[in-house]
Design an enzyme around this catalytic site. Structure first.
Site, PDB file in Angstrom:
ATOM      1  N   GLU A   1      -6.491  -1.751  10.900  1.00 58.20           N
ATOM      2  CA  GLU A   1      -7.538  -1.220  10.038  1.00 58.20           C
ATOM      3  C   GLU A   1      -8.514  -2.366   9.775  1.00 58.20           C
ATOM      4  OE1 GLU A   1      -8.228   0.800   5.641  1.00 58.20           O
ATOM      5  OE2 GLU A   1      -6.841  -0.868   5.894  1.00 58.20           O
TER       6      GLU A   1
ATOM      7  N   ASP B   1       8.200  13.050  -0.479  1.00 61.24           N
ATOM      8  CA  ASP B   1       9.221  12.063  -0.131  1.00 61.24           C
ATOM      9  C   ASP B   1       9.567  12.166   1.352  1.00 61.24           C
ATOM     10  OD1 ASP B   1      10.973  14.364  -0.055  1.00 61.24           O
ATOM     11  OD2 ASP B   1      11.170  14.172  -2.227  1.00 61.24           O
TER      12      ASP B   1
ATOM     13  N   ASP C   1      -2.622  -2.676   7.681  1.00 59.56           N
ATOM     14  CA  ASP C   1      -3.528  -2.347   6.588  1.00 59.56           C
ATOM     15  C   ASP C   1      -4.420  -3.532   6.228  1.00 59.56           C
ATOM     16  OD1 ASP C   1      -4.304  -0.611   4.206  1.00 59.56           O
ATOM     17  OD2 ASP C   1      -3.573  -2.415   3.203  1.00 59.56           O
TER      18      ASP C   1
ATOM     19  N   ASN D   1      12.823  17.021  -3.697  1.00 56.39           N
ATOM     20  CA  ASN D   1      13.767  16.909  -4.817  1.00 56.39           C
ATOM     21  C   ASN D   1      13.194  17.366  -6.154  1.00 56.39           C
ATOM     22  OD1 ASN D   1      12.014  14.844  -5.389  1.00 56.39           O
ATOM     23  ND2 ASN D   1      13.545  13.201  -5.303  1.00 56.39           N
TER      24      ASN D   1
ATOM     25  N   ASP E   1       2.890   1.803   8.264  1.00 59.18           N
ATOM     26  CA  ASP E   1       1.994   0.782   7.750  1.00 59.18           C
ATOM     27  C   ASP E   1       2.721  -0.546   7.603  1.00 59.18           C
ATOM     28  OD1 ASP E   1      -0.810   1.011   6.993  1.00 59.18           O
ATOM     29  OD2 ASP E   1      -0.236   2.793   5.866  1.00 59.18           O
TER      30      ASP E   1
ATOM     31  N   ASP F   1       7.573  17.723  -1.204  1.00 60.47           N
ATOM     32  CA  ASP F   1       8.530  17.223  -2.188  1.00 60.47           C
ATOM     33  C   ASP F   1       9.854  17.950  -2.021  1.00 60.47           C
ATOM     34  OD1 ASP F   1       9.913  16.376  -4.434  1.00 60.47           O
ATOM     35  OD2 ASP F   1       8.765  17.629  -5.825  1.00 60.47           O
TER      36      ASP F   1
ATOM     37  N   HIS G   1      -6.821   8.863   3.842  1.00 58.64           N
ATOM     38  CA  HIS G   1      -6.453   8.832   2.423  1.00 58.64           C
ATOM     39  C   HIS G   1      -7.409   8.011   1.574  1.00 58.64           C
ATOM     40  CE1 HIS G   1      -4.957   5.121   4.079  1.00 58.64           C
ATOM     41  NE2 HIS G   1      -4.720   4.654   2.866  1.00 58.64           N
ATOM     42  N   ASP G   2      -8.322   7.278   2.198  1.00 56.99           N
ATOM     43  CA  ASP G   2      -9.263   6.425   1.464  1.00 56.99           C
ATOM     44  C   ASP G   2     -10.684   6.984   1.427  1.00 56.99           C
ATOM     45  OD1 ASP G   2      -7.574   4.398   0.609  1.00 56.99           O
ATOM     46  OD2 ASP G   2      -7.797   3.237   2.449  1.00 56.99           O
TER      47      ASP G   2
ATOM     48  N   ASP H   1      10.486  16.466  -8.035  1.00 56.43           N
ATOM     49  CA  ASP H   1       9.920  15.573  -9.043  1.00 56.43           C
ATOM     50  C   ASP H   1       8.400  15.539  -9.002  1.00 56.43           C
ATOM     51  OD1 ASP H   1       9.442  14.160  -6.732  1.00 56.43           O
ATOM     52  OD2 ASP H   1      10.472  12.324  -7.363  1.00 56.43           O
TER      53      ASP H   1
END
Length: 523
Positions: free
Chosen positions: A265, A30, A201, A24, A99, A22, A327-328, A26
């Site tokens: 995928e 990013d 995807d 910035n 993706d 990150d 990530h899944d 938040d």
């Protein structure tokens, strides 16, 4: 195809932008944060980076619900930030793969807003619409991956629309040539900005059965079934025969930009037929990415043998890609091994992944040995996890922030509370702590990737399995012998030759628990 395309055998590093870095403050990663940390990725020696979605999105499915295919969501930055990322990656010798989500859009996409307005507008047929049955029920029995019917009633059109995933993710109609053309123009937009390839995807969902026939029931295999879709065979919702024609059009476009990489995928438990179909010859996709290992509850010699046997390297055959984590799926070191053997197992697993024929995909933090994080219900973000809690681990536990500095607040990921909790054991695995330790998993990963890149047999050589027993796995990569012990007890075996790579004390006579090595025969 020759054996010298840059992508054939390349090692690909997956970045999940929300959780990488990150810039910035938040609490959400990013593009600028990624750019600032690309030197770490380059230091691994990988060939390419795959970026999960960063496009404009309401974030109902964290970017996989796209509302503008050709812009960056403000959470992640701007197109200028993306251009800077591409430029820096290329300076470092890294390719960038992004993706493409062609199966569906967000319900906030301008295309869908127009499509749902009437049955006669210019985009009326851009999505999958169907009339109800006589009793008002959905047109067939198709079920959403995220639970419940795959059809949602829309009062404005007086019809149902198809959504194989969330209600907010309406399916595009790939029987419409205008939709195909629009998808190709999206690909052209990003190719013109310098991307080096695409990961497609859930692409086997992109085409539906035009007759809307019911899916047949799935046999009970004894697996836990948490969603209605588990009770059906996806005969008419996935892998329809019209799909390869789209791949050929995409490939024709991409080939005009030089050597670019495309990987599909392919969702499902037995995807090999589709993976071969999508990658056959030289006019379709470069590679396909299945779930052989991602959904497996154990890493066994038989699992590796069976996966490798599907890709023997015959003429005209496509090229596989492999991942142990993404990530899944829950982190492999938590899914496959108990805590007491985790460090040794992670080292063996790294060597095994980098020894396979195909493209190894490393997921961010896998080079650190990150574990699955237990996320309390109050912190869950993943809509699938929320819907099925507590029956599944969900995806959030593998999407937690990357630990950069062990002693920094929030492990150097951000200065604000991150969007997901930081793993309680992840500070001890942080990049800065491992970077200076020659015996760390991070530095082992660097050495093994360097060995792979310097060893042609490991990059493009054929592979065949010689032994797949209770714990012993022995296979060949051309002349190289690769031997692994996937269990805790030592195994005596007979090998000979120069050691190319070894982990956890493996040698030509003995394989300690959770160990492996690569040998080059003398002469």
């Amino acid at each position: 195809m020759n054996e010298h395309e840059w992508w054939r055998g390349a090692v690909v590093y997956q970045i999940y932008p929300r959780s990488f870095a990150d810039s910035n403050g938040d609490g959400i990663g990013d593009l600028a944060g990624i750019t600032a940390h690309l030197e770490h990725v380059a230091s691994l020696g990988v060939d390419a980076v795959w970026l999960s979605p960063f496009f404009t999105s309401p974030m109902k499915d964290f970017g996989y619900d796209v509302s503008d295919y050709r812009d960056v969501d403000p959470l992640f930055g701007s197109l200028a930030d993306f251009d800077a990322l591409i430029a820096r990656a290329h300076e470092l010798g890294l390719k960038i793969i992004i993706d493409q989500v062609y199966s569906h859009t967000s319900d906030q996409h301008d295309w869908f807003r127009a499509s749902r307005a009437s049955r006669t507008n210019a985009k009326a047929d851009w999505y999958v619409w169907a009339d109800p049955k006589a009793d008002g029920s959905p047109p067939n029995n198709w079920q959403s991956v995220f639970g419940g019917p795959a059809w949602q009633w829309d009062g404005r059109r007086g019809q149902y629309y198809l959504h194989n995933f969330l209600v907010e993710q309406p399916d595009l109609n790939f029987h419409n040539p205008e939709v195909i053309d629009a998808s190709l123009e999206t690909a052209r937009f990003w190719l013109d900005r310098g991307v080096d390839g695409f990961r497609l995807d859930a692409i086997n969902f992109a085409v539906h059965d035009a007759q809307l026939r019911d899916n047949p029931p799935a046999p009970d295999t004894g697996r836990i079934r948490t969603r209605p879709s588990d009770y059906q065979l996806p005969t008419y919702t996935r892998n329809q025969p019209e799909l390869p024609a789209f791949f050929e059009k995409l490939r024709a476009l991409i080939d005009g930009y030089g050597e670019r990489f495309t990987v599909a995928e392919v969702v499902g438990r037995s995807p090999e037929r589709e993976m071969h179909d999508y990658t056959r010859g030289s006019t379709r996709l470069s590679s396909a990415y299945g779930f052989n290992f991602l959904y497996a509850d154990r890493l066994t010699p038989a699992l590796v043998r069976d996966a490798a046997a599907k890709w023997p390297g015959e003429p005209g055959e496509g090229w596989p890609s492999w991942a142990f984590e993404n990530h899944d799926a829950p982190r492999a070191v938590s899914r496959w091994i108990g805590q007491e053997h985790r460090a040794a197992f992670a080292r063996m697993k790294m060597l095994l992944l980098l020894s396979l024929r195909g493209n190894p995909f490393l997921y961010q933090g896998e080079e650190l040995g990150l574990t699955q994080v237990e996320i309390g219900f109050e912190d869950l973000q993943d809509p699938e996890a929320i819907a099925t809690w507590p029956l599944t681990l969900g995806r959030d536990g593998a999407r937690t922030p990357m630990p950069w500095r062990a002693d920094a607040p929030l492990v150097g990921f951000s200065i604000a509370k991150p969007w997901l909790p930081i793993g309680p054991d992840h500070a001890a695995l942080a990049v800065d702590r491992q970077d200076g330790d020659p015996h760390s998993l991070l530095n082992l990963a660097r050495r093994l990737i360097a060995i792979r890149r310097a060893t042609p047999e490991l990059v493009t050589g054929r592979m065949w399995v010689e032994r797949a027993e209770e714990a012993l796995l022995v296979f060949r990569r051309e002349g190289l012998a690769c031997a692994f012990n996937l269990g805790p007890e030592p195994i005596e075996w007979e090998g000979a030759g120069e050691i190319v790579a070894t982990v956890n004390g493996a040698n030509s006579a003995r394989l300690p628990g959770w160990s492996g090595l690569i040998l080059r025969p003398a002469g």
